[in-house]
Motif scaffolding. Sequence first.
Motif, PDB file in Angstrom:
ATOM      1  N   VAL A 199       2.157  -6.454  -6.284  1.00 41.34           N
ATOM      2  CA  VAL A 199       1.138  -5.800  -7.096  1.00 41.34           C
ATOM      3  C   VAL A 199       0.765  -4.515  -6.367  1.00 41.34           C
ATOM      4  O   VAL A 199       0.186  -4.548  -5.278  1.00 41.34           O
ATOM      5  N   LEU A 200       1.127  -3.379  -6.965  1.00 35.31           N
ATOM      6  CA  LEU A 200       0.990  -2.093  -6.290  1.00 35.31           C
ATOM      7  C   LEU A 200       0.057  -1.161  -7.059  1.00 35.31           C
ATOM      8  O   LEU A 200       0.050  -1.146  -8.293  1.00 35.31           O
ATOM      9  N   ILE A 201      -0.704  -0.388  -6.314  1.00 34.61           N
ATOM     10  CA  ILE A 201      -1.620   0.604  -6.869  1.00 34.61           C
ATOM     11  C   ILE A 201      -0.947   1.970  -6.793  1.00 34.61           C
ATOM     12  O   ILE A 201      -0.314   2.302  -5.782  1.00 34.61           O
ATOM     13  N   GLU A 202      -1.072   2.751  -7.859  1.00 38.33           N
ATOM     14  CA  GLU A 202      -0.476   4.084  -7.852  1.00 38.33           C
ATOM     15  C   GLU A 202      -1.048   4.893  -6.694  1.00 38.33           C
ATOM     16  O   GLU A 202      -2.257   4.937  -6.496  1.00 38.33           O
ATOM     17  N   GLY A 203      -0.159   5.523  -5.943  1.00 36.37           N
ATOM     18  CA  GLY A 203      -0.600   6.259  -4.771  1.00 36.37           C
ATOM     19  C   GLY A 203      -0.139   5.614  -3.481  1.00 36.37           C
ATOM     20  O   GLY A 203      -0.291   6.191  -2.403  1.00 36.37           O
ATOM     21  N   GLY A 204       0.401   4.392  -3.574  1.00 33.55           N
ATOM     22  CA  GLY A 204       1.004   3.792  -2.386  1.00 33.55           C
ATOM     23  C   GLY A 204       0.324   2.570  -1.813  1.00 33.55           C
ATOM     24  O   GLY A 204       0.867   1.939  -0.911  1.00 33.55           O
ATOM     25  N   GLN A 205      -0.866   2.207  -2.305  1.00 35.58           N
ATOM     26  CA  GLN A 205      -1.560   1.051  -1.763  1.00 35.58           C
ATOM     27  C   GLN A 205      -1.000  -0.253  -2.330  1.00 35.58           C
ATOM     28  O   GLN A 205      -0.535  -0.313  -3.471  1.00 35.58           O
ATOM     29  N   ILE A 206      -1.054  -1.301  -1.518  1.00 32.17           N
ATOM     30  CA  ILE A 206      -0.604  -2.632  -1.924  1.00 32.17           C
ATOM     31  C   ILE A 206      -1.829  -3.495  -2.205  1.00 32.17           C
ATOM     32  O   ILE A 206      -2.710  -3.626  -1.360  1.00 32.17           O
ATOM     33  N   ALA A 207      -1.873  -4.083  -3.395  1.00 33.43           N
ATOM     34  CA  ALA A 207      -2.976  -4.979  -3.736  1.00 33.43           C
ATOM     35  C   ALA A 207      -2.664  -6.419  -3.351  1.00 33.43           C
ATOM     36  O   ALA A 207      -3.532  -7.154  -2.880  1.00 33.43           O
TER      37      ALA A 207
END
Length: 237
Positions: A190-198
């Motif tokens: 589950v990834l957030i736009e911009g490179g962060q991992i949820a």
Amino acid sequence: MRPSGRAPDEMRAITIETGFTKHAEGSCLISFGDTRVLCTASVEERIPPWLRGKGQGWVTGEYSMLPRATHTRGSREAAKGKQSGRTQEIQRLIGRSLRAVCDMEKLGERQITLDCDVIQADGGTRTASISGAWVALRLAVNKLMAEGAIKNDPLTAKIAAISCGIHQGTPVLDLDYIEDSNADADANFVLIEGGQIAEVQATAEGATYDEEGLLRLLRLAQMGCAEIFKAQDEAVK
């Protein structure tokens, strides 16, 4: 060669049809190949009791599979009188994922419930649910802002999810049912736009894997989610 004939880094076709239902504040039918999920967002001017007086809202998710979403008919969980552990785990994942990109104070004292109903399953139902739920949530928030119910956008970024796995020794993107049921290892990102991992759910099933194997799956997931982000953008324009 994958059973579907796709390249290791090739996604299934993604389609998102918005406004699929009449009454929900936001809705879409999302398809990853033959996996199809109806996602609806319902806005309620109430919050859970434990949030009262805190000046913030809540986003939660529910998940279910229609009886004939799979090869054989499954009993309705309502008829059994309880949800399976799998259902509870997936809907908690959906809620956590959407809350990761929502400012609850800007949402105000209201609750948005994302219902994800699997019409047809061919692998990746939880990841399709999260990706479609964001679209439904975005549409519901747009409606609230257009009506003047909220002033500032509570959604901080797009979020999407995709499955990856190691099938016959090869890391592959976006597993369908045949691959998923025979994979040596599979993971949901589950990834957030911009490179962060949820969130990452990664499991060795037929064989263990090393650090490089996990990183290769992550790189595939980043490629896949980039495609989903584009599809989400097009859907909510």
